[in-house]
Motif scaffolding. Structure first.
Motif, PDB file in Angstrom:
ATOM      1  N   ALA A  11     -21.784  -8.767  35.982  1.00 27.53           N
ATOM      2  CA  ALA A  11     -21.799  -7.378  35.431  1.00 27.53           C
ATOM      3  C   ALA A  11     -20.561  -6.314  35.036  1.00 27.53           C
ATOM      4  O   ALA A  11     -21.459  -5.141  34.046  1.00 27.53           O
ATOM      5  N   ARG A  12     -20.026  -6.723  33.462  1.00 32.07           N
ATOM      6  CA  ARG A  12     -19.625  -6.722  32.743  1.00 32.07           C
ATOM      7  C   ARG A  12     -20.482  -6.506  31.166  1.00 32.07           C
ATOM      8  O   ARG A  12     -20.259  -5.633  30.899  1.00 32.07           O
ATOM      9  N   TYR A  13     -21.208  -7.154  31.806  1.00 27.89           N
ATOM     10  CA  TYR A  13     -22.374  -7.983  30.301  1.00 27.89           C
ATOM     11  C   TYR A  13     -24.084  -6.848  30.448  1.00 27.89           C
ATOM     12  O   TYR A  13     -24.813  -7.737  30.118  1.00 27.89           O
ATOM     13  N   GLY A  14     -23.805  -5.789  31.313  1.00 29.94           N
ATOM     14  CA  GLY A  14     -25.347  -5.632  31.539  1.00 29.94           C
ATOM     15  C   GLY A  14     -25.644  -6.492  32.185  1.00 29.94           C
ATOM     16  O   GLY A  14     -27.451  -5.716  31.711  1.00 29.94           O
ATOM     17  N   GLY A  15     -25.300  -7.157  32.482  1.00 25.29           N
ATOM     18  CA  GLY A  15     -26.340  -8.024  33.184  1.00 25.29           C
ATOM     19  C   GLY A  15     -27.164  -9.377  32.383  1.00 25.29           C
ATOM     20  O   GLY A  15     -27.848 -10.493  33.258  1.00 25.29           O
ATOM     21  N   ARG A  16     -26.832  -9.315  31.293  1.00 24.53           N
ATOM     22  CA  ARG A  16     -27.562 -10.563  30.542  1.00 24.53           C
ATOM     23  C   ARG A  16     -26.336 -10.995  29.459  1.00 24.53           C
ATOM     24  O   ARG A  16     -25.659 -10.353  28.911  1.00 24.53           O
ATOM     25  N   ILE A  17     -26.761 -12.436  29.230  1.00 24.64           N
ATOM     26  CA  ILE A  17     -25.691 -13.215  28.345  1.00 24.64           C
ATOM     27  C   ILE A  17     -26.764 -13.286  26.989  1.00 24.64           C
ATOM     28  O   ILE A  17     -27.679 -13.291  27.173  1.00 24.64           O
ATOM     29  N   SER A  18     -25.827 -13.310  25.748  1.00 22.72           N
ATOM     30  CA  SER A  18     -26.747 -12.943  24.686  1.00 22.72           C
ATOM     31  C   SER A  18     -26.644 -14.390  24.220  1.00 22.72           C
ATOM     32  O   SER A  18     -26.426 -14.731  23.757  1.00 22.72           O
ATOM     33  N   SER A  19     -27.536 -15.167  23.346  1.00 18.62           N
ATOM     34  CA  SER A  19     -27.953 -15.655  21.753  1.00 18.62           C
ATOM     35  C   SER A  19     -26.625 -16.074  21.817  1.00 18.62           C
ATOM     36  O   SER A  19     -26.311 -16.864  20.764  1.00 18.62           O
TER      37      SER A  19
ATOM     38  N   TRP B  28     -23.673 -15.079  21.723  1.00 19.05           N
ATOM     39  CA  TRP B  28     -22.533 -15.216  21.697  1.00 19.05           C
ATOM     40  C   TRP B  28     -21.826 -16.299  22.053  1.00 19.05           C
ATOM     41  O   TRP B  28     -22.572 -17.677  21.823  1.00 19.05           O
ATOM     42  N   TYR B  29     -21.234 -16.510  22.437  1.00 19.88           N
ATOM     43  CA  TYR B  29     -19.781 -18.201  22.366  1.00 19.88           C
ATOM     44  C   TYR B  29     -20.353 -19.573  22.736  1.00 19.88           C
ATOM     45  O   TYR B  29     -20.556 -20.207  22.361  1.00 19.88           O
ATOM     46  N   PHE B  30     -20.664 -18.725  24.238  1.00 18.95           N
ATOM     47  CA  PHE B  30     -20.885 -20.099  24.799  1.00 18.95           C
ATOM     48  C   PHE B  30     -22.883 -20.330  24.689  1.00 18.95           C
ATOM     49  O   PHE B  30     -23.022 -21.694  24.771  1.00 18.95           O
ATOM     50  N   PRO B  31     -23.652 -20.116  24.489  1.00 16.50           N
ATOM     51  CA  PRO B  31     -24.474 -20.435  23.873  1.00 16.50           C
ATOM     52  C   PRO B  31     -24.249 -21.017  22.577  1.00 16.50           C
ATOM     53  O   PRO B  31     -24.883 -22.355  22.449  1.00 16.50           O
ATOM     54  N   LYS B  32     -24.094 -21.024  21.620  1.00 21.49           N
ATOM     55  CA  LYS B  32     -23.874 -21.464  20.372  1.00 21.49           C
ATOM     56  C   LYS B  32     -22.709 -22.456  20.488  1.00 21.49           C
ATOM     57  O   LYS B  32     -23.307 -23.927  20.204  1.00 21.49           O
ATOM     58  N   LEU B  33     -22.098 -23.091  21.487  1.00 20.51           N
ATOM     59  CA  LEU B  33     -20.955 -23.583  21.956  1.00 20.51           C
ATOM     60  C   LEU B  33     -22.311 -24.339  22.314  1.00 20.51           C
ATOM     61  O   LEU B  33     -21.726 -26.072  21.909  1.00 20.51           O
ATOM     62  N   ILE B  34     -22.683 -23.843  23.300  1.00 24.95           N
ATOM     63  CA  ILE B  34     -23.140 -25.852  23.994  1.00 24.95           C
ATOM     64  C   ILE B  34     -24.377 -25.589  23.390  1.00 24.95           C
ATOM     65  O   ILE B  34     -25.155 -27.138  23.617  1.00 24.95           O
TER      66      ILE B  34
END
Lengths: 555, 555
Positions: free
Chosen positions: A154-162, A164-170
């Motif tokens: 809810a804090r991110y408009g409903g979506r994680i962007s590529s 961001w931190y965790f997509p790049k880390l994973i």
């Protein structure tokens, strides 16, 4: 209470995509005494890894981290040389960088790619915000977070962007486990530079909140969440840490040997790192919740602040104290703006010219056209869509091409598409309950493209103010440096106080033309229908085109 | 029974958009003894009326009719000069032209614009097929014909095109009543040239059937229909006439003084005029109902013949005897092909070159890309859509643009869009019950773009044959000249017999590549969804863009 000292200066350093700008600010007058800009020696690395000549896959974008300290030292030396006598009175330094631009480091803070044995590994280098190869990870995290109804969404408009931190880390964890295991930390460039300057790892709460899914109340998402998405990916916070420092606090003084090298006095306070967009908000002197600040350059970042937390779909993020202390800071944006105009000049320029030298001529010719006259409408998704759809696998669209269409028509349509995309973002904020009365625009294109500014005014129906400073982020960083130094030493107690005290004058106001607003209202209806059809109802069409492109590239 | 004479030759003249081609055919061997091409001195007039310098509105396209006789005389003189001794044995001349390209004339056949008092009137000039300013008239006629459930609609795929006879005629009636009243006739260029050659007005049944809503059984639509659409527009056939002559009949011998001037013998038969596309069907030697003939140049015309009348949606027209005697001739097409590629080279060419000289390099670079690799999909509606949507106010679309997209990617996407549009047309015929086994392609691009030919094969899944003759229309016209002369004089009794006897050899066969066909099958799904959404479900989006463009141009 601010203690008035005889002389007091602060330095702000803004690390952009292609270069860093350094600004020396007079804290009594607000005058910008000197500004310098230095390009990164290695530039943006998109095609070939410098060490090995290895071809990088599409959607990659890297930096050489050593470049950051090279341009920082050059930049500070340059502004101090321009203002003789100022150096002994510098009280603080603030830095900001693009975000999420992240790199793997050892526990001593050495970038992994600077160690000989890792230098041939693409994943050991700094990944720029616009590195989009982690989209499959972002897609997977989004699926699982929706399935599990994760509260952080809810804090991110409903979506994680590529981006961001965790997509790049994973992405590293999946594709280069050895580099992953060899790194002690995975750190934002802004935090890494602060570490290099002060000798202390003092990660900032701002990028953590906006890009690493962290909040003061809830920390980062649970281990269970990550395990559900990627079984085996445990201890998600191991390379991020769990202590974050608020904006405006000091990470400590500049390291003594570095201060000597730069000709700075002892005890120059280093502010905790900030993000290039957010730092512009106080940089342009904004502090109220009716002001919408746009940083317009390679991409656009939009910011508003508000006393309440409103959970809006389609924003990039909201974080308490993320922009100004005591307020909720909202972020939204468009990922291809100057990049898209540059792409046009580089790839589809009219015969006889090339590249960015064509842009002023295109701007002049496009300004001679009337609203509606191009017969075109474009969706500005050349680099995906950040707000309000948050889908990096969307792509750009041109509709309305005829045998009479000119290159200038298309160029104007690209400018208009930026302003239409902005209207969708503004409308989303207004529908969420914010009352916006004016736009303050800064960044390179706020200076270079009066046509784009007029289009943003005409299409939004709001006045657009461009402040006198052309270096809003570096100015904002200098203000944070002054806050880190504190009021007792000639700085400020809070960033809001600093923004109010040193508000830059207004250079230009673009007022909406009612006739243009009416015509663009009709074009916007078409734009919105296309936007919803291609971006919301049928995103698989563009997703499939990208999938087929990837297949063709690998077969 | 054909009488074998010592020597017999026929001349075909093909009036295109920018130039006319003249061909001298040996009727014993089928050899093309000489070919010449001459551009119209005034070219295509789209911007400014030559006489007055008056700026023409958008969507206009005019010809200077005097140019037709200039290039005809030059062309015939040129081919006869190349084949010494042939002139005395020429037995027939056939001509074909683009269609509907029409002009207002006096009762003596003088073009209205060649009279001093009308020369400053744009509506007095010849209007080219691609003059699209009569779209509002076509739209109105379509509305009324649907309301009244007019039976003729079924023969034209359910829609009247703005390119056709009555929209162009009513455009003059509405906008320049004086020119309308001053003209005795409004005539196809092909019929006008036959009139100039033979001295007799002998209008051909072929353009009347395909473009003037005429059929042998029913004549033209009723006065009531036209009055319902345009009260006051009466006697709709007054400038068209009601006697039409079948293809292959003779309009009479070449006028004596013209024959003398051209160095031709007495009694050279002039065939009734034909249409550039239809005449290509026998020109390539086609005569069976499993062959799909494409004429690929500025635009594409597709033709098939079949023993039965099948009423299909989305075709341009069907007429008995319209292509070959005794069979129903079906026409469909795409209105911007070579024009669209030329537009790209002229307007968006990579730096350092210009115009059509770039096309061979673009073709080579585009051929190096794999199916799917561009990540793009385009709708080729740069000049509207003829089949299967029949909507001139649709416009071109590019989807899938990214910062990595190159000019070459876009160029390939335009070639692919042509082949996708063709697949939609082919599928429509097949769904209507036709069994098509091969494509025969002729026209300039069949020679110049092997990549386009391969894409048509890969995307349709059918083999594409390119005949040895590069001048299929002029060759077909020469065959009709030989039919007009008759078997007794060294010609032929029927056009089918002529086509069989003088079938050109096959120069190149393009065979579908199964892997490419599979990949393009996936891209075609996306293309078809976009096509249906933008062209069928929501055509108002593009219509509104054009409307706003027109408004902006006039305000």
């Amino acid at each position: 209470m601010r203690r008035m000292v005889q002389e007091a200066y602060a330095i702000g350093v803004d690390f952009g995509t292609a270069s860093a700008r350094t600004l020396l600010l007079d804290l009594r007058s607000g005058d910008e005494l000197a500004v310098s800009e230095f390009a990164y020696p290695h530039g943006v690395i998109v095609d070939i890894l410098p060490e090995t000549g290895e071809r990088l896959p599409s959607d990659w974008a890297l930096h050489e981290p050593a470049d950051y300290m090279v341009v920082l030292e050059r930049g500070i030396a340059s502004v101090l040389a321009e203002a003789p006598g100022a150096a002994p009175h510098v009280i603080g330094i603030g830095v900001d960088a693009t975000c999420c631009t992240v790199l793997p480091v050892t526990d001593a803070g050495v970038p992994l790619c600077d160690l000989a044995q890792w230098r041939g590994r693409p994943h050991a280098w700094a990944k720029l915000w616009k590195h989009h190869a982690a989209q499959p990870v972002a897609t997977r995290l989004n699926e699982v977070s929706v399935e599990r109804n994760e509260p952080f969404l809810a804090r991110y408009g409903g979506r994680i962007s590529s981006e961001w931190y965790f997509p790049k880390l994973i992405e590293i964890w999946l594709e280069d486990r050895e580099s992953y295991d060899a790194s002690a930390g995975f750190i934002e460039v802004t935090d890494w530079v602060v570490w290099q300057l002060s000798g202390h790892e003092r990660r900032s709460s701002c990028p953590a909140a906006y890009k690493a899914l962290w909040s003061e109340a809830g920390g980062i998402p649970s281990d269970e969440f990550f395990q559900a998405a990627y079984p085996g990916f445990s201890q998600p916070g191991a390379k991020l840490g769990d202590v974050f420092f608020p904006l405006g606090t000091s990470a400590g003084p500049v390291r003594r040997e570095l201060a000597d090298k730069l000709g700075l006095p002892a005890n120059v306070a280093v502010a905790v790192g900030n993000v290039d967009s957010f730092v512009s908000f106080p940089g342009v002197g904004a502090e109220g919740s009716d002001t919408y600040v746009m940083v317009i350059g390679t991409s656009i970042c939009d910011m508003v602040v508000h006393p309440q937390e409103i959970l809006l779909a389609g924003i990039t993020g909201v974080a308490k104290d993320g922009i100004l202390a005591g307020l909720y800071g909202y972020e939204a944006g468009q990922p291809a703006v100057g990049d898209m105009f540059g792409w046009f000049a580089d790839n589809l320029a009219p015969a006889g010219g090339s590249g960015s030298s064509l842009l002023p001529g295109l701007e002049r010719a496009a300004a001679a056209l009337a609203p509606g006259q191009t017969g075109l409408v474009a969706l500005d998704w050349w680099n995906g869509n950040r707000s309000v759809l948050a889908d990096a696998d969307l792509s750009g669209v041109l509709v309305g091409l005829t045998l009479q269409t000119t290159a200038v028509d298309i160029y104007r349509a690209l400018l208009e598409s930026t302003a239409f995309g902005n209207k969708a973002i503004l409308d989303n904020f207004v529908e969420g309950g914010l009352q916006l009365r004016e736009i303050v625009a800064c960044g390179g294109l706020a200076e270079k493209s009066p046509l784009l500014m007029q289009l943003i005014a005409d299409i939004s129906g709001l006045p657009v103010k461009v402040p006198e400073s052309s270096q809003a982020p570096a100015r904002g960083s200098a203000l944070f440096g002054a806050v880190a130094a504190g009021a007792d030493f000639g700085g400020f107690a809070t960033i809001s106080e600093a923004a109010r005290a040193l508000q830059p004058s207004v250079k230009q106001v673009y007022t909406p033309d009612p006739a243009a607003t009416a015509t663009y209202g009709a074009v916007y209806k078409i734009w919105k229908d296309l936007h919803d059809t291609l971006g919301h109802t049928h995103p698989t069409w563009m997703h499939d085109l990208k999938r087929l492109k990837r297949l063709a590239a690998t077969s």
